[in-house]
Design a protein around this motif. Structure first.
Motif, PDB file in Angstrom:
ATOM      1  N   PHE A  55       0.816  -1.221   0.000  1.00  0.00           N
ATOM      2  CA  PHE A  55       0.000   0.000   0.000  1.00  0.00           C
ATOM      3  C   PHE A  55       0.851   1.273   0.000  1.00  0.00           C
ATOM      4  N   ILE A 180      -3.424 -14.329  -1.188  1.00  0.00           N
ATOM      5  CA  ILE A 180      -4.370 -13.386  -1.767  1.00  0.00           C
ATOM      6  C   ILE A 180      -3.570 -12.279  -2.470  1.00  0.00           C
ATOM      7  N   PRO A 181      -4.210 -11.492  -3.337  1.00  0.00           N
ATOM      8  CA  PRO A 181      -3.465 -10.590  -4.228  1.00  0.00           C
ATOM      9  C   PRO A 181      -2.460  -9.654  -3.553  1.00  0.00           C
ATOM     10  N   CYS A 182      -2.861  -9.006  -2.444  1.00  0.00           N
ATOM     11  CA  CYS A 182      -1.941  -8.034  -1.843  1.00  0.00           C
ATOM     12  C   CYS A 182      -0.732  -8.740  -1.227  1.00  0.00           C
ATOM     13  N   CYS A 209      -9.616 -12.404  -4.658  1.00  0.00           N
ATOM     14  CA  CYS A 209      -9.969 -11.910  -3.323  1.00  0.00           C
ATOM     15  C   CYS A 209     -11.069 -10.853  -3.355  1.00  0.00           C
ATOM     16  N   GLY A 210     -12.117 -11.103  -2.572  1.00  0.00           N
ATOM     17  CA  GLY A 210     -13.190 -10.125  -2.367  1.00  0.00           C
ATOM     18  C   GLY A 210     -12.787  -9.161  -1.262  1.00  0.00           C
ATOM     19  N   HIS A 211     -12.454  -9.683  -0.114  1.00  0.00           N
ATOM     20  CA  HIS A 211     -11.815  -8.917   0.960  1.00  0.00           C
ATOM     21  C   HIS A 211     -11.381  -9.877   2.059  1.00  0.00           C
ATOM     22  N   LEU A 212     -10.551  -9.381   2.974  1.00  0.00           N
ATOM     23  CA  LEU A 212     -10.066 -10.210   4.076  1.00  0.00           C
ATOM     24  C   LEU A 212     -10.882  -9.899   5.333  1.00  0.00           C
ATOM     25  N   ALA A 286      -8.120  -1.731   4.843  1.00  0.00           N
ATOM     26  CA  ALA A 286      -7.209  -1.703   3.683  1.00  0.00           C
ATOM     27  C   ALA A 286      -7.918  -2.170   2.415  1.00  0.00           C
ATOM     28  N   CYS A 287      -8.833  -3.135   2.573  1.00  0.00           N
ATOM     29  CA  CYS A 287      -9.505  -3.722   1.406  1.00  0.00           C
ATOM     30  C   CYS A 287     -10.347  -2.696   0.650  1.00  0.00           C
ATOM     31  N   CYS A 290      -8.056  -1.163  -2.356  1.00  0.00           N
ATOM     32  CA  CYS A 290      -7.356  -2.188  -3.112  1.00  0.00           C
ATOM     33  C   CYS A 290      -7.979  -2.271  -4.506  1.00  0.00           C
ATOM     34  N   ASP A 292      -6.743  -4.808  -6.847  1.00  0.00           N
ATOM     35  CA  ASP A 292      -6.307  -6.070  -7.469  1.00  0.00           C
ATOM     36  C   ASP A 292      -7.229  -7.195  -6.990  1.00  0.00           C
ATOM     37  N   ARG A 359     -14.291  -2.386  -6.512  1.00  0.00           N
ATOM     38  CA  ARG A 359     -12.880  -1.982  -6.482  1.00  0.00           C
ATOM     39  C   ARG A 359     -12.494  -1.156  -7.716  1.00  0.00           C
TER      40      ARG A 359
HETATM   41  S1  SF4 Z   1      -9.238  -7.060  -0.931  1.00  0.00           S
HETATM   42 FE1  SF4 Z   1      -7.975  -6.791   0.891  1.00  0.00          FE
HETATM   43  S2  SF4 Z   1      -7.128  -8.768   1.358  1.00  0.00           S
HETATM   44 FE2  SF4 Z   1      -7.928  -8.861  -0.725  1.00  0.00          FE
HETATM   45  S3  SF4 Z   1      -6.171  -8.400  -2.017  1.00  0.00           S
HETATM   46 FE3  SF4 Z   1      -7.193  -6.485  -1.636  1.00  0.00          FE
HETATM   47  S4  SF4 Z   1      -6.231  -5.615   0.185  1.00  0.00           S
HETATM   48 FE4  SF4 Z   1      -5.644  -7.757   0.045  1.00  0.00          FE
END
Ligand code: SF4
Ligand SMILES: Cc1cc2nc3c(=O)[nH]c(=O)nc-3n(C[C@H](O)[C@H](O)[C@H](O)COP(=O)(O)OP(=O)(O)OC[C@H]3O[C@@H](n4cnc5c(N)ncnc54)[C@H](O)[C@@H]3O)c2cc1C
Ligand code: SF4
Length: 460
Positions: A55, A180-182, A209-212, A286-287, A290, A292, A359
């Motif tokens: 990030f 996952i992507p990040c 990834c949808g989110h964590l 953070a998600c 994002c 990706d 996103r």
């Molecule tokens: S959605 Fe969140 S956990 Fe998933 S890749 Fe993006 S930042 Fe990472």
């Protein structure tokens, strides 16, 4: 202030654990809301920490990294949603019980197992069940197919990489990493800085990834299923219910009851209030920043084929993006062990339509909100914009509120002893307001009018 500090202080940290590996002035810890977060042990950080953070490093985005990695591969193409790709498929593992064990088609673990079995790697770095009290899953290093198999399925649960990276530094072996992507992006950024890690980590297997989720998600799922959060041992987030569509999956939670007797519960997720992914309960902040979705810097990415043609098959089907010629060769070499149906790249993107919209369009609006408030935010490929209909803006604002309030509601439900009924009651007006934004009055009236007209026409 350096960028990694801005990430941490601004709430943009996803807790990947890569910055502490390069800089001892940083650490990563579980916070009170069940999320790994980087912690600043002192104010001064080495510049490399900002370069490896997914990030903080706005210059080396997924387009740039992807071009470096795959731009020169013969036959590769680029798509705005999927990133660089050689081949795109829908499919599943046929050999063994990878599909039955897996979340979707089992292709991630089948691929990882093949890399191990064929001696292409010595070990796989992935998330599996953990012995540490109070921690359900963590990143671990599997050297055998059995160890790998024990870690099948998606962990909607906080994990971090710092400890396994120490292992990689200390052990001269060849690895594949699943993430996952990040996390995959953080690994790629680290590998640019650290030749030892770069030389050892040979393959990167990405998960869509949808989110964590924070650990509250697992606890809340179990609590709604009747197991007290203080007595939960494990949650299988992707229990396949025989005879049901793949999207109609359940959870399986284990723990003990008040008398200390072991309990096991299986509940369809549609019966639980916390499992609506659109609401984004217990999501990492953070998600929201994002862009990706399809792990664009991974050699191969797998997700769920959330499309009508595939969800009917409850055994599970993956969407697959292949970027590396070595993974393509592996699929060719073991063609009899997998069922792979070539599909256009648009089909893969369509299977992730909601995540991509959140996103792209949603991210543009969230960035615009940050800019308007004069707050620092990560540099993304998406440009800030508020040029979207009013009701869509309300939808994205509603989702931020759902995320924030879910943490407060869960903490309060535990503190006051109200349990999940309290949680549900607390969240109900917030959900209702969100649903109104998502389905505004003019749209409901339009639908009703259309329905009436259609009925009249049919009767005529
Ligand atoms: S959605 Fe969140 S956990 Fe998933 S890749 Fe993006 S930042 Fe990472
Ligand atoms: C947080 C999260 C969000 C996701 N969101 C989406 C989504 O929005 N849309 C979608 O289509 N798919 C999503 N996925 C991916 C999907 O759930 C499946 O993981 C994917 O389809 C692979 O299925 P499989 O049957 O091939 O995997 P399996 O064969 O079951 O193998 C899964 C492998 O991934 C590893 N693993 C699981 N979770 C993690 C983790 N958190 N970190 C590192 N390694 C892990 C396991 O250890 C195992 O090695 C998400 C996954 C995660 C973890
Ligand atoms: S996202 Fe990862 S690298 Fe960035 S601050 Fe958090 S733990 Fe460190």
């Amino acid at each position: 202030m350096d960028n990694v500090s801005k990430v941490i202080r601004g709430g943009y940290c996803v807790g990947c654990g890569v910055c502490p590996f390069v800089d001892s002035s940083l650490s990563v810890r579980m916070d009170g809301d069940g999320r790994y977060q980087a912690v600043e042990l002192s104010g001064d950080h080495a510049p490399v920490a900002s370069r490896v953070c997914p990030f903080a490093n706005g210059r080396l985005n997924e387009d740039v990294l992807g071009r470096e990695l795959y731009g020169g591969v013969e036959g590769v193409r680029h798509d705005d949603a999927v990133g660089w790709y050689l081949d795109t498929y829908a499919g599943y593992a046929v050999a063994g019980d990878w599909r039955e064990r897996g979340s979707s088609g089992g292709l991630v673990n089948w691929t990882a197992a093949k890399l191990l079995e064929t001696g292409r790697v010595d070990a796989v770095i992935h998330a599996r069940a953990c012995d540490e009290p109070g921690v359900m899953y963590s990143y671990q290093v599997s050297h055998t197919v059995d160890e790998l198999a024990s870690g099948a399925k998606s962990k909607y649960y906080p994990v971090e990489l710092s400890r396994v990276l120490e292992y990689v530094r200390a052990h001269d072996e060849r690895y594949a990493v699943v993430g996952i992507p990040c996390f995959i992006k953080a690994m790629r950024l680290l590998e640019r800085e650290d030749p030892v890690v770069a030389g050892r980590v040979r393959y990167h297997l990405g998960l869509v990834c949808g989110h964590l989720k924070s650990s509250f998600f697992a606890l809340a799922e179990a609590w709604e299923s009747g197991i007290d959060p203080d007595r939960v041992d494990s949650v299988d987030f992707r229990y396949k219910i025989p005879g049901r569509a793949s999207s109609d999956y359940g959870i399986r939670a284990t723990g003990t009851d008040a008398e200390g007797r072991p309990v096991e519960v299986v509940r369809p997720t549609r019966e639980l209030s916390v499992t609506n992914w659109g609401y984004g309960y217990f999501k990492y902040n953070a998600c929201e920043y994002c862009d990706d979705v399809l792990a664009e810097t991974a050699d191969m990415t797998c997700g769920d084929a959330w499309l009508p043609d595939y969800v009917r098959d409850g055994k599970g089907t993956n969407v697959v993006v292949v970027r590396s010629p070595e993974i393509r060769d592996l699929f060719d070499e073991y063609a009899g062990e997998v069922h792979l149906e070539p599909v256009p790249v648009e089909v893969v993107a369509r299977s992730q339509r909601s995540g991509l919209r959140h996103r792209r369009e949603g991210l543009a609006y969230r960035l615009w909100l940050k800019d308007r408030a004069g707050q620092w935010r990560p540099v993304k490929r998406v440009q800030p914009s508020n040029a979207l209909p009013r009701h869509r803006r309300r939808v994205y604002e509603g989702r931020i509120r759902l995320m924030d309030e879910s943490f407060k509601a869960f903490r309060e439900a535990r503190r006051n002893g109200g349990g999940m009924p309290f949680f549900v009651e607390y969240m109900t007006p917030i959900v209702r307001a969100y649903k109104r934004a998502d389905n505004p009055l003019w749209r409901r009236i339009g639908r009703k009018a259309k329905h009436i007209i259609n009925t009249i026409m049919r009767e005529k």
